[in-house]
Scaffold this active site. Structure first.
Site, PDB file in Angstrom:
ATOM      1  N   GLY A  16      10.590  82.958  62.888  1.00  0.00           N
ATOM      2  CA  GLY A  16      10.087  81.752  63.561  1.00  0.00           C
ATOM      3  C   GLY A  16      10.720  81.608  64.936  1.00  0.00           C
ATOM      4  N   ARG A  26      17.122  86.258  78.487  1.00  0.00           N
ATOM      5  CA  ARG A  26      17.546  86.326  79.897  1.00  0.00           C
ATOM      6  C   ARG A  26      18.998  86.798  80.003  1.00  0.00           C
ATOM      7  NH1 ARG A  26      20.217  82.269  82.785  1.00  0.00           N
ATOM      8  NH2 ARG A  26      19.843  82.206  85.033  1.00  0.00           N
ATOM      9  N   ARG A  30      20.083  90.316  81.795  1.00  0.00           N
ATOM     10  CA  ARG A  30      20.870  90.307  83.035  1.00  0.00           C
ATOM     11  C   ARG A  30      22.284  90.841  82.821  1.00  0.00           C
ATOM     12  NH1 ARG A  30      18.198  85.271  86.418  1.00  0.00           N
ATOM     13  NH2 ARG A  30      16.305  86.469  86.868  1.00  0.00           N
ATOM     14  N   ARG A  77       6.682  87.845  61.850  1.00  0.00           N
ATOM     15  CA  ARG A  77       7.374  88.225  60.615  1.00  0.00           C
ATOM     16  C   ARG A  77       6.668  89.507  60.172  1.00  0.00           C
ATOM     17  NH1 ARG A  77       9.829  83.044  59.705  1.00  0.00           N
ATOM     18  NH2 ARG A  77       8.394  81.345  60.105  1.00  0.00           N
ATOM     19  N   ASP A 108      18.229  84.939  59.283  1.00  0.00           N
ATOM     20  CA  ASP A 108      18.908  85.843  58.356  1.00  0.00           C
ATOM     21  C   ASP A 108      18.001  86.975  57.853  1.00  0.00           C
ATOM     22  OD1 ASP A 108      17.397  84.156  56.800  1.00  0.00           O
ATOM     23  OD2 ASP A 108      18.935  83.801  55.292  1.00  0.00           O
ATOM     24  N   SER A 110      15.754  88.490  59.598  1.00  0.00           N
ATOM     25  CA  SER A 110      15.719  89.480  60.681  1.00  0.00           C
ATOM     26  C   SER A 110      17.015  90.289  60.687  1.00  0.00           C
ATOM     27  CB  SER A 110      15.560  88.784  62.032  1.00  0.00           C
ATOM     28  OG  SER A 110      14.467  87.903  61.986  1.00  0.00           O
ATOM     29  N   THR A 131      17.299  80.206  65.136  1.00  0.00           N
ATOM     30  CA  THR A 131      16.464  79.512  64.152  1.00  0.00           C
ATOM     31  C   THR A 131      16.733  78.018  64.227  1.00  0.00           C
ATOM     32  OG1 THR A 131      16.222  79.006  61.792  1.00  0.00           O
ATOM     33  CG2 THR A 131      18.190  80.206  62.398  1.00  0.00           C
ATOM     34  N   ASP A 133      16.551  76.045  61.898  1.00  0.00           N
ATOM     35  CA  ASP A 133      17.033  75.539  60.607  1.00  0.00           C
ATOM     36  C   ASP A 133      18.557  75.468  60.468  1.00  0.00           C
ATOM     37  OD1 ASP A 133      14.427  75.305  59.858  1.00  0.00           O
ATOM     38  OD2 ASP A 133      14.425  76.946  58.415  1.00  0.00           O
ATOM     39  N   ASP A 135      20.560  77.666  59.246  1.00  0.00           N
ATOM     40  CA  ASP A 135      20.844  78.018  57.851  1.00  0.00           C
ATOM     41  C   ASP A 135      21.603  79.340  57.732  1.00  0.00           C
ATOM     42  OD1 ASP A 135      18.783  79.567  58.731  1.00  0.00           O
ATOM     43  OD2 ASP A 135      17.482  79.266  57.011  1.00  0.00           O
ATOM     44  N   ARG A 160      10.029  54.453  63.895  1.00  0.00           N
ATOM     45  CA  ARG A 160      10.747  53.235  63.494  1.00  0.00           C
ATOM     46  C   ARG A 160      10.172  52.002  64.200  1.00  0.00           C
ATOM     47  NH1 ARG A 160      15.019  51.595  60.533  1.00  0.00           N
ATOM     48  NH2 ARG A 160      16.110  53.555  60.238  1.00  0.00           N
ATOM     49  N   MET A 175      11.309  69.729  59.472  1.00  0.00           N
ATOM     50  CA  MET A 175      11.341  71.134  59.035  1.00  0.00           C
ATOM     51  C   MET A 175      12.669  71.492  58.364  1.00  0.00           C
ATOM     52  SD  MET A 175       9.285  73.588  61.617  1.00  0.00           S
ATOM     53  CE  MET A 175       7.576  73.918  61.287  1.00  0.00           C
ATOM     54  N   GLY A 176      12.685  72.647  57.754  1.00  0.00           N
ATOM     55  CA  GLY A 176      13.874  73.132  57.056  1.00  0.00           C
ATOM     56  C   GLY A 176      13.458  73.651  55.701  1.00  0.00           C
ATOM     57  N   ARG A 177      13.090  74.933  55.676  1.00  0.00           N
ATOM     58  CA  ARG A 177      12.552  75.509  54.451  1.00  0.00           C
ATOM     59  C   ARG A 177      13.592  75.525  53.333  1.00  0.00           C
ATOM     60  NH1 ARG A 177       9.057  80.231  55.720  1.00  0.00           N
ATOM     61  NH2 ARG A 177      10.817  80.705  57.047  1.00  0.00           N
ATOM     62  N   VAL A 221      12.313  47.193  56.338  1.00  0.00           N
ATOM     63  CA  VAL A 221      11.952  48.406  57.071  1.00  0.00           C
ATOM     64  C   VAL A 221      12.855  49.544  56.594  1.00  0.00           C
ATOM     65  CG1 VAL A 221      11.743  49.443  59.352  1.00  0.00           C
ATOM     66  CG2 VAL A 221      11.357  46.992  59.041  1.00  0.00           C
TER      67      VAL A 221
HETATM   68  O1  F6P Z   1      12.566  78.918  59.819  1.00  0.00           O
HETATM   69  C1  F6P Z   1      12.098  78.010  60.738  1.00  0.00           C
HETATM   70  C2  F6P Z   1      10.913  77.261  60.209  1.00  0.00           C
HETATM   71  O2  F6P Z   1      10.473  76.393  61.214  1.00  0.00           O
HETATM   72  C3  F6P Z   1      11.142  76.521  58.904  1.00  0.00           C
HETATM   73  O3  F6P Z   1      11.796  75.302  59.071  1.00  0.00           O
HETATM   74  C4  F6P Z   1       9.724  76.375  58.407  1.00  0.00           C
HETATM   75  O4  F6P Z   1       9.679  76.250  57.020  1.00  0.00           O
HETATM   76  C5  F6P Z   1       9.112  77.680  58.820  1.00  0.00           C
HETATM   77  O5  F6P Z   1       9.842  78.144  59.923  1.00  0.00           O
HETATM   78  C6  F6P Z   1       7.645  77.580  59.155  1.00  0.00           C
HETATM   79  O6  F6P Z   1       7.174  78.855  59.430  1.00  0.00           O
HETATM   80  P1  F6P Z   1       5.725  79.157  60.014  1.00  0.00           P
HETATM   81  O7  F6P Z   1       5.745  78.768  61.457  1.00  0.00           O
HETATM   82  O8  F6P Z   1       5.576  80.621  59.815  1.00  0.00           O
HETATM   83  O9  F6P Z   1       4.779  78.330  59.238  1.00  0.00           O
END
Ligand code: F6P
Length: 327
Positions: A16, A26, A30, A77, A108, A110, A131, A133, A135, A160, A175-177, A221
């Site tokens: 991603g 860059r 360089r 990928r 990871d 990659s 990344t 994430d 992670d 909000r 996000m965050g798989r 809220v």
């Molecule tokens: O790993 C980064 C990430 O943005 C994750 O948070 C998300 O689950 C995934 O990539 C989405 O991947 P794609 O763009 O292939 O749908």
């Protein structure tokens, strides 16, 4: 000291995309050229390596990109790189051009590919953690995380406003798989009432009890930030909660890929530049098959095979902060 001299570097982005990848490219280009090396850009990650989509880069090839999101080298990928045949094709393309060192900017998965490739074909590889994430263990930050979190914060602040106007409960998915860091950081920074992450089991009873208690004292809220990889996800959670609390007006907002784009923050540009510079230094000094991390603001070099095994842990203290500050 160097086991062998690296004179021609290939650089690629994989997995991603993440804001700051261009700044890292860059820096690699360089720094490499400054040190008398030739630098080659490889398009679409490992796919381009297999297809031979490789071109020589000059200093001007990376002009005016430090502020741009995405990646000028494109990314992918690549399933074929998981096969020996794929990796063999990739190697023969590198060999034709005399490329004898690689910099891989990615996550990871990659790095796992790089580790295998380097063992098989004796090409030194250096990873740069790119990344959103965050992670990957062994580094305090990954390229793109800071930008993604800031994008999420900006969006959650906006949500909000409308939540406040209507006295609504919003469930916002970030996000965050496999990792809850974007949720955790953006949630704390926006005063979210609850943060749900894949690293911890979600207790729906707990959430409902807390909401009922808040309603009792007219705190109407509420923002729940949910990481994409959490066991329910925002849509399912909203369904369950609507059944359990039909009187509660609930809205769902999924932030999605806007978190991956946009101009990188100053912080991401800075770490990407430092990491890219360090990657070339590693290749010159013979510090091979590591990925470059930053810990306590200092460069760290972690063997690629360790990067692929570990995941970051989210400590109890984080959740305590969330609970106390959002009460
Ligand atoms: O790993 C980064 C990430 O943005 C994750 O948070 C998300 O689950 C995934 O990539 C989405 O991947 P794609 O763009 O292939 O749908």
């Amino acid at each position: 000291m160097a086991e062998k001299k690296v004179t021609k570097i290939g650089v690629l982005t994989s997995g991603g995309d993440a804001p700051g990848m261009n700044a890292a490219i860059r820096a690699v280009v360089r720094t490499g050229i400054y040190n008398g090396m030739e630098v080659y850009g490889i398009l679409r990650g490992y796919s381009g390596m297999i297809d031979g989509d490789i071109f020589k880069m000059e200093s001007k090839s990376v002009a005016n990109i430090i502020q741009r999101g995405g990646t000028i080298l494109k990314t992918a990928r690549c399933k074929e790189f998981f096969t020996y045949e794929g990796r063999e094709k990739a190697y023969s393309n590198l060999k034709k051009l005399g490329i004898n060192g690689l910099v891989i900017i990615g996550g990871d998965g990659s790095f796992r590919g790089a580790q295998i490739f380097s063992n098989e074909f004796d090409i030194p590889c250096i990873g740069l953690p790119g990344t959103i994430d965050k992670d990957i263990a062994g580094t305090d930050f990954t390229i793109g995380f800071d930008t993604a979190v800031n994008t999420a914060v900006e969006a959650i602040d906006k949500v909000r406003d409308t939540a406040d106007a209507h006295d609504r409960l919003f469930i916002i998915e970030v996000m965050g798989r496999d990792s809850g860091y974007i949720a955790l950081h953006s949630g704390i920074a926006t005063g979210a009432e609850n943060i749900l992450i894949p690293e911890r089991r979600t207790d729906i009873e707990d959430i409902i009890n807390a909401l009922a208690e808040k309603q009792g004292r007219k705190k109407l809220v509420n923002i729940i930030v949910v990481a994409e990889g959490e066991e329910f996800g925002a849509t399912e959670l909203s369904k369950i909660m609507t059944e359990r609390m039909p009187e509660q007006e609930i809205r769902v907002c999924i932030l999605g890929h806007i978190q991956r784009g946009g101009a990188p923050t100053c912080f991401d540009r800075l770490i990407a530049s430092r990491m890219g510079y360090a990657a070339v230094e590693c290749l010159m000094e013979g510090r091979f098959n590591v990925f470059v991390g930053i810990v306590n603001n200092r460069m760290h070099y972690i063997p690629l095979d360790e990067a692929v095994k570990k995941k970051q842990k989210i400590g109890e203290d984080w959740m305590k902060i969330v609970k106390i500050l959002s009460s």
